[in-house]
Design a protein around this motif. Structure first.
Motif, PDB file in Angstrom:
ATOM      1  N   PHE A 167      41.880  34.356  93.055  1.00 31.36           N
ATOM      2  CA  PHE A 167      41.679  33.071  92.191  1.00 31.36           C
ATOM      3  C   PHE A 167      41.504  33.429  90.828  1.00 31.36           C
ATOM      4  CE2 PHE A 167      38.663  30.079  90.269  1.00 31.36           C
ATOM      5  CZ  PHE A 167      39.379  28.888  90.534  1.00 31.36           C
ATOM      6  N   ALA A 168      40.616  34.367  90.733  1.00 34.13           N
ATOM      7  CA  ALA A 168      40.481  34.939  89.310  1.00 34.13           C
ATOM      8  C   ALA A 168      41.524  35.312  88.551  1.00 34.13           C
ATOM      9  CB  ALA A 168      39.238  35.887  89.178  1.00 34.13           C
ATOM     10  N   ALA A 169      42.486  35.933  89.300  1.00 33.35           N
ATOM     11  CA  ALA A 169      43.788  36.590  88.734  1.00 33.35           C
ATOM     12  C   ALA A 169      44.926  35.259  88.500  1.00 33.35           C
ATOM     13  CB  ALA A 169      44.588  37.857  89.609  1.00 33.35           C
ATOM     14  N   THR A 170      44.773  34.591  89.361  1.00 38.02           N
ATOM     15  CA  THR A 170      45.703  33.263  89.330  1.00 38.02           C
ATOM     16  C   THR A 170      45.282  32.544  87.924  1.00 38.02           C
ATOM     17  OG1 THR A 170      45.706  33.066  91.845  1.00 38.02           O
ATOM     18  CG2 THR A 170      46.554  31.196  90.258  1.00 38.02           C
ATOM     19  N   ILE A 171      43.812  32.305  87.771  1.00 42.54           N
ATOM     20  CA  ILE A 171      43.665  31.766  86.489  1.00 42.54           C
ATOM     21  C   ILE A 171      44.174  32.526  85.240  1.00 42.54           C
ATOM     22  CG2 ILE A 171      41.518  30.934  84.895  1.00 42.54           C
ATOM     23  CD1 ILE A 171      41.889  29.278  87.498  1.00 42.54           C
ATOM     24  N   ILE A 172      44.084  33.620  85.252  1.00 46.89           N
ATOM     25  CA  ILE A 172      44.504  34.591  84.155  1.00 46.89           C
ATOM     26  C   ILE A 172      45.938  34.252  83.995  1.00 46.89           C
ATOM     27  CG2 ILE A 172      44.853  36.996  83.364  1.00 46.89           C
ATOM     28  CD1 ILE A 172      42.094  37.588  84.586  1.00 46.89           C
ATOM     29  N   VAL A 173      46.729  34.310  85.238  1.00 47.17           N
ATOM     30  CA  VAL A 173      48.256  34.262  85.064  1.00 47.17           C
ATOM     31  C   VAL A 173      48.605  32.748  84.593  1.00 47.17           C
ATOM     32  CG1 VAL A 173      50.195  33.927  86.354  1.00 47.17           C
ATOM     33  CG2 VAL A 173      48.612  35.848  86.963  1.00 47.17           C
ATOM     34  N   VAL A 174      47.752  31.894  85.031  1.00 48.01           N
ATOM     35  CA  VAL A 174      48.230  30.289  84.327  1.00 48.01           C
ATOM     36  C   VAL A 174      47.858  30.238  82.907  1.00 48.01           C
ATOM     37  CG1 VAL A 174      47.281  28.022  84.395  1.00 48.01           C
ATOM     38  CG2 VAL A 174      47.451  29.296  86.546  1.00 48.01           C
ATOM     39  N   ILE A 175      46.962  31.126  82.318  1.00 50.29           N
ATOM     40  CA  ILE A 175      46.718  31.233  80.817  1.00 50.29           C
ATOM     41  C   ILE A 175      47.924  31.637  80.465  1.00 50.29           C
ATOM     42  CG2 ILE A 175      45.132  32.016  79.184  1.00 50.29           C
ATOM     43  CD1 ILE A 175      42.743  31.734  81.008  1.00 50.29           C
ATOM     44  N   LEU A 176      48.380  32.925  80.778  1.00 45.41           N
ATOM     45  CA  LEU A 176      49.351  33.565  80.200  1.00 45.41           C
ATOM     46  C   LEU A 176      50.579  32.738  80.324  1.00 45.41           C
ATOM     47  CD1 LEU A 176      49.072  37.224  81.633  1.00 45.41           C
ATOM     48  CD2 LEU A 176      48.600  36.479  79.256  1.00 45.41           C
ATOM     49  N   VAL A 177      50.863  31.911  81.263  1.00 47.16           N
ATOM     50  CA  VAL A 177      52.090  31.194  81.377  1.00 47.16           C
ATOM     51  C   VAL A 177      52.118  29.990  80.442  1.00 47.16           C
ATOM     52  CG1 VAL A 177      53.272  29.218  82.994  1.00 47.16           C
ATOM     53  CG2 VAL A 177      52.446  31.759  83.612  1.00 47.16           C
ATOM     54  N   LEU A 178      50.943  29.453  80.165  1.00 46.55           N
ATOM     55  CA  LEU A 178      50.685  28.331  79.099  1.00 46.55           C
ATOM     56  C   LEU A 178      51.079  28.975  77.711  1.00 46.55           C
ATOM     57  CD1 LEU A 178      47.527  26.530  80.398  1.00 46.55           C
ATOM     58  CD2 LEU A 178      49.814  25.614  80.392  1.00 46.55           C
ATOM     59  N   TYR A 179      50.505  30.064  77.449  1.00 50.09           N
ATOM     60  CA  TYR A 179      50.822  30.622  76.258  1.00 50.09           C
ATOM     61  C   TYR A 179      52.437  31.242  76.172  1.00 50.09           C
ATOM     62  CZ  TYR A 179      50.940  34.450  72.675  1.00 50.09           C
ATOM     63  OH  TYR A 179      51.116  35.062  71.545  1.00 50.09           O
ATOM     64  N   ALA A 180      53.086  31.563  76.987  1.00 48.41           N
ATOM     65  CA  ALA A 180      54.385  31.716  77.166  1.00 48.41           C
ATOM     66  C   ALA A 180      55.082  30.474  76.829  1.00 48.41           C
ATOM     67  CB  ALA A 180      54.778  32.530  78.233  1.00 48.41           C
ATOM     68  N   LEU A 181      54.692  29.362  77.295  1.00 47.53           N
ATOM     69  CA  LEU A 181      55.318  28.000  77.241  1.00 47.53           C
ATOM     70  C   LEU A 181      55.426  27.756  75.925  1.00 47.53           C
ATOM     71  CD1 LEU A 181      54.483  26.098  80.575  1.00 47.53           C
ATOM     72  CD2 LEU A 181      56.769  26.696  79.676  1.00 47.53           C
ATOM     73  N   LEU A 182      54.218  27.696  75.374  1.00 45.24           N
ATOM     74  CA  LEU A 182      54.044  27.448  73.725  1.00 45.24           C
ATOM     75  C   LEU A 182      55.082  28.116  72.698  1.00 45.24           C
ATOM     76  CD1 LEU A 182      50.213  26.959  73.712  1.00 45.24           C
ATOM     77  CD2 LEU A 182      51.910  25.136  73.633  1.00 45.24           C
ATOM     78  N   ARG A 183      55.049  29.327  73.167  1.00 40.81           N
ATOM     79  CA  ARG A 183      55.708  30.277  72.315  1.00 40.81           C
ATOM     80  C   ARG A 183      57.218  29.930  72.379  1.00 40.81           C
ATOM     81  NH1 ARG A 183      54.927  36.620  72.040  1.00 40.81           N
ATOM     82  NH2 ARG A 183      56.221  36.392  70.471  1.00 40.81           N
ATOM     83  N   TRP A 184      57.547  29.587  73.915  1.00 41.15           N
ATOM     84  CA  TRP A 184      58.997  29.322  74.089  1.00 41.15           C
ATOM     85  C   TRP A 184      59.358  27.994  73.607  1.00 41.15           C
ATOM     86  CZ3 TRP A 184      63.395  31.491  75.121  1.00 41.15           C
ATOM     87  CH2 TRP A 184      64.276  30.838  75.801  1.00 41.15           C
ATOM     88  N   ILE A 185      58.521  26.889  73.440  1.00 43.02           N
ATOM     89  CA  ILE A 185      58.709  25.684  73.076  1.00 43.02           C
ATOM     90  C   ILE A 185      59.330  26.060  71.295  1.00 43.02           C
ATOM     91  CG2 ILE A 185      57.922  23.748  71.886  1.00 43.02           C
ATOM     92  CD1 ILE A 185      56.369  23.486  74.706  1.00 43.02           C
ATOM     93  N   ASP A 186      58.435  27.085  70.700  1.00 46.44           N
ATOM     94  CA  ASP A 186      58.722  27.189  69.126  1.00 46.44           C
ATOM     95  C   ASP A 186      59.867  27.942  69.138  1.00 46.44           C
ATOM     96  OD1 ASP A 186      57.637  27.476  66.445  1.00 46.44           O
ATOM     97  OD2 ASP A 186      57.812  29.565  66.859  1.00 46.44           O
ATOM     98  N   GLN A 187      60.392  28.879  69.843  1.00 45.29           N
ATOM     99  CA  GLN A 187      61.492  29.502  69.901  1.00 45.29           C
ATOM    100  C   GLN A 187      62.628  28.978  70.189  1.00 45.29           C
ATOM    101  OE1 GLN A 187      61.485  32.901  69.429  1.00 45.29           O
ATOM    102  NE2 GLN A 187      63.152  33.608  70.086  1.00 45.29           N
ATOM    103  N   LEU A 188      62.662  27.583  70.802  1.00 45.49           N
ATOM    104  CA  LEU A 188      63.792  26.996  71.105  1.00 45.49           C
ATOM    105  C   LEU A 188      64.248  26.164  69.935  1.00 45.49           C
ATOM    106  CD1 LEU A 188      63.010  25.516  74.818  1.00 45.49           C
ATOM    107  CD2 LEU A 188      64.492  27.198  74.273  1.00 45.49           C
ATOM    108  N   SER A 189      63.272  25.740  69.024  1.00 41.59           N
ATOM    109  CA  SER A 189      63.738  25.145  67.814  1.00 41.59           C
ATOM    110  C   SER A 189      64.997  25.915  66.994  1.00 41.59           C
ATOM    111  CB  SER A 189      62.494  24.983  66.827  1.00 41.59           C
ATOM    112  OG  SER A 189      61.904  26.340  66.736  1.00 41.59           O
ATOM    113  N   GLY A 190      64.829  27.287  67.057  1.00 43.03           N
ATOM    114  CA  GLY A 190      65.890  27.779  66.262  1.00 43.03           C
ATOM    115  C   GLY A 190      66.851  28.737  67.236  1.00 43.03           C
ATOM    116  N   LEU A 191      66.864  28.734  68.385  1.00 38.15           N
ATOM    117  CA  LEU A 191      67.518  29.630  69.278  1.00 38.15           C
ATOM    118  C   LEU A 191      68.931  29.268  69.132  1.00 38.15           C
ATOM    119  CD1 LEU A 191      67.243  32.024  71.275  1.00 38.15           C
ATOM    120  CD2 LEU A 191      67.200  30.571  73.002  1.00 38.15           C
ATOM    121  N   GLY A 192      69.963  30.138  68.749  1.00 36.10           N
ATOM    122  CA  GLY A 192      71.400  30.054  68.836  1.00 36.10           C
ATOM    123  C   GLY A 192      71.648  29.340  67.299  1.00 36.10           C
ATOM    124  N   ARG A 193      70.812  28.779  66.665  1.00 35.51           N
ATOM    125  CA  ARG A 193      71.146  28.137  65.323  1.00 35.51           C
ATOM    126  C   ARG A 193      71.913  29.096  64.103  1.00 35.51           C
ATOM    127  NH1 ARG A 193      69.461  22.999  65.217  1.00 35.51           N
ATOM    128  NH2 ARG A 193      67.792  22.127  66.658  1.00 35.51           N
TER     129      ARG A 193
END
Length: 424
Positions: free
Chosen positions: A136-162
């Motif tokens: 359960f503790a490891a899952t909470i940490i993984v969820v936090i990492l996924v949320l951080y990756a999603l936020l970075r991915w949203i920012d990355q998509l704004s310029g990807l391929g432009r």
């Protein structure tokens, strides 16, 4: 040999599958760490936390991460196709090797593998109540990492391929390669100032492969030339196309039994790379400008932007560098040709933009900027290209007034005497 393997490891680490595999292994290890940590959890902790809570979280994580990964891959493929059509296919490797994109996708894949292994282990009853708490503790940490990756991915998509974002990546890669070469203009050896064919006892070394030189293992060549009567004279630099009839180096005092070791120091591949080849980055930038100037796209603004980026990259040729202390005294290598660097960049742009006045004027201004930086070789090459660009403009511009404006820009730059041209 160590330098050669180090280069291979760096190249492999930039491939998408490498980080995805690494994160997958990490996901498996994280899911199984609960089996090791379970005995150290107090017996009353599972009751307080609610050890059954992890089942639903892992189920949601597994289903959502698979969908997000698939969706992200489709976006990447579309971005690569857009960059291929609007920028240049040679820039795609920089998008593929982008660490932010790779880390994001690897996080998604790793979290999916983590949740899948966790669900399988839970269904077999391996964890027990205490192990569930650790999971359960490891899952909470993984969820936090996924949320951080999603936020970075949203920012990355704004310029990807432009176009602007991809061009900026090419500029960065070219700048890094050129600055690295300026720190070691002769790859850590001594300058090649003689014709090796004229040296007594010199033997040519021919490659067995056909392709581009991607890397030269200078430490390996240094080990082969430790004896005072031995020397290696390199004829090619990274980015040069070679084939078996063309010598890549000449050796003096080295027996034929070492030829295979000498050949192994030259990494030859099917494609050029940005890492050790500053001319390749310049060529790709020129391709971006040429494509923007094609009749099908007709985007002179991008060409003007690329010219400015090229000035920033090529300005490093005039940067004062301290004298290089050669690490390999008996290895001789040619240096970069300033004329070739400017030819790679300005010739295609001047040719394809000769009929566009905005590009012609910007070329004169850019060449004047390079000429004023103080390096004599750069100033000479810039003057030559300014003269050629002016002649191309004279042949391509149909309006006399437009040509007069280009002459005025060249005259203001101070590189050329345009008094005769302006009277035409």
């Amino acid at each position: 040999m160590i330098e050669r393997w180090k280069w291979f490891v760096i190249r492999i680490s930039k491939r998408p599958w490498f980080r995805a595999s690494l994160y997958s292994v990490l996901g498996i290890a994280t899911a199984l760490v609960a089996l090791v940590a379970a005995p150290y959890i107090p017996d009353d902790v599972p009751t307080k936390i609610g050890s059954d809570a992890v089942d639903n979280i892992l189920g949601v994580l597994a289903s959502s991460m698979l969908a997000v990964t698939t969706f992200s891959l489709s976006i990447m493929v579309a971005a690569y196709g857009s960059a291929t059509n609007n920028v240049t296919p040679r820039a795609i490797s920089l998008l593929v090797e982008d660490p932010t994109t790779q880390n994001t996708l690897s996080t998604f894949v790793g979290s999916f593998i983590f949740s899948l292994v966790g669900i399988i282990a839970l269904s077999t009853g391996l964890y027990g109540d205490n192990g569930r708490v650790v999971l359960f503790a490891a899952t909470i940490i993984v969820v936090i990492l996924v949320l951080y990756a999603l936020l970075r991915w949203i920012d990355q998509l704004s310029g990807l391929g432009r176009v602007a974002e991809t061009t900026a990546r090419v500029e960065k890669a070219a700048t890094q390669a050129l600055c690295q070469r300026m720190e070691q203009p002769f790859l850590g050896g001594r300058p090649l100032e003689v014709d090796p064919k004229a040296l007594p006892g010199a033997r040519p070394l021919y490659p067995r492969k056909i392709g581009f030189v991607q890397h030269i293992d200078m430490p390996a060549l240094g080990e082969l030339t430790q004896a005072e009567d031995r020397a290696v004279y390199i004829c090619v630099l990274p980015g040069i196309f070679v084939e078996p009839s063309q010598p890549i180096a000449w050796s003096v005092g080295i027996g034929e039994d070492c030829d295979d070791a000498l050949r192994d120091a030259f990494v030859i591949g099917a494609q050029r790379t940005f890492d050790r080849d500053p001319r390749y980055g310049i060529i790709v930038m020129a391709e971006v400008a040429s494509r923007a100037l094609s009749p099908g796209i007709n985007d002179q603004g991008t060409a003007v932007d690329v010219i400015g980026r090229g000035v920033r990259v090529l300005s490093h040729l005039s940067r004062p560098t301290p004298p290089e202390d050669p690490k390999f005294d008996r290895v001789f290598a040619p240096g970069l040709s300033v004329a070739d660097m400017l030819d790679d960049f300005f010739t295609p742009i001047a040719r394809d933009g000769a009929a566009i006045i905005e590009v012609c004027i910007r070329l004169q201004q850019a060449l004047a900027s390079l000429g004023r930086l103080g390096d004599a070789a750069v100033a000479l090459a810039a003057n030559r290209h300014a003269s050629m660009a002016l002649r191309r403009a004279e042949a391509a511009l149909t309006m006399p007034d437009d040509y007069q404006r280009v002459c005025q820009a060249a005259d203001a730059a101070g590189l050329l005497d345009t008094s005769n041209q302006q009277g035409k």
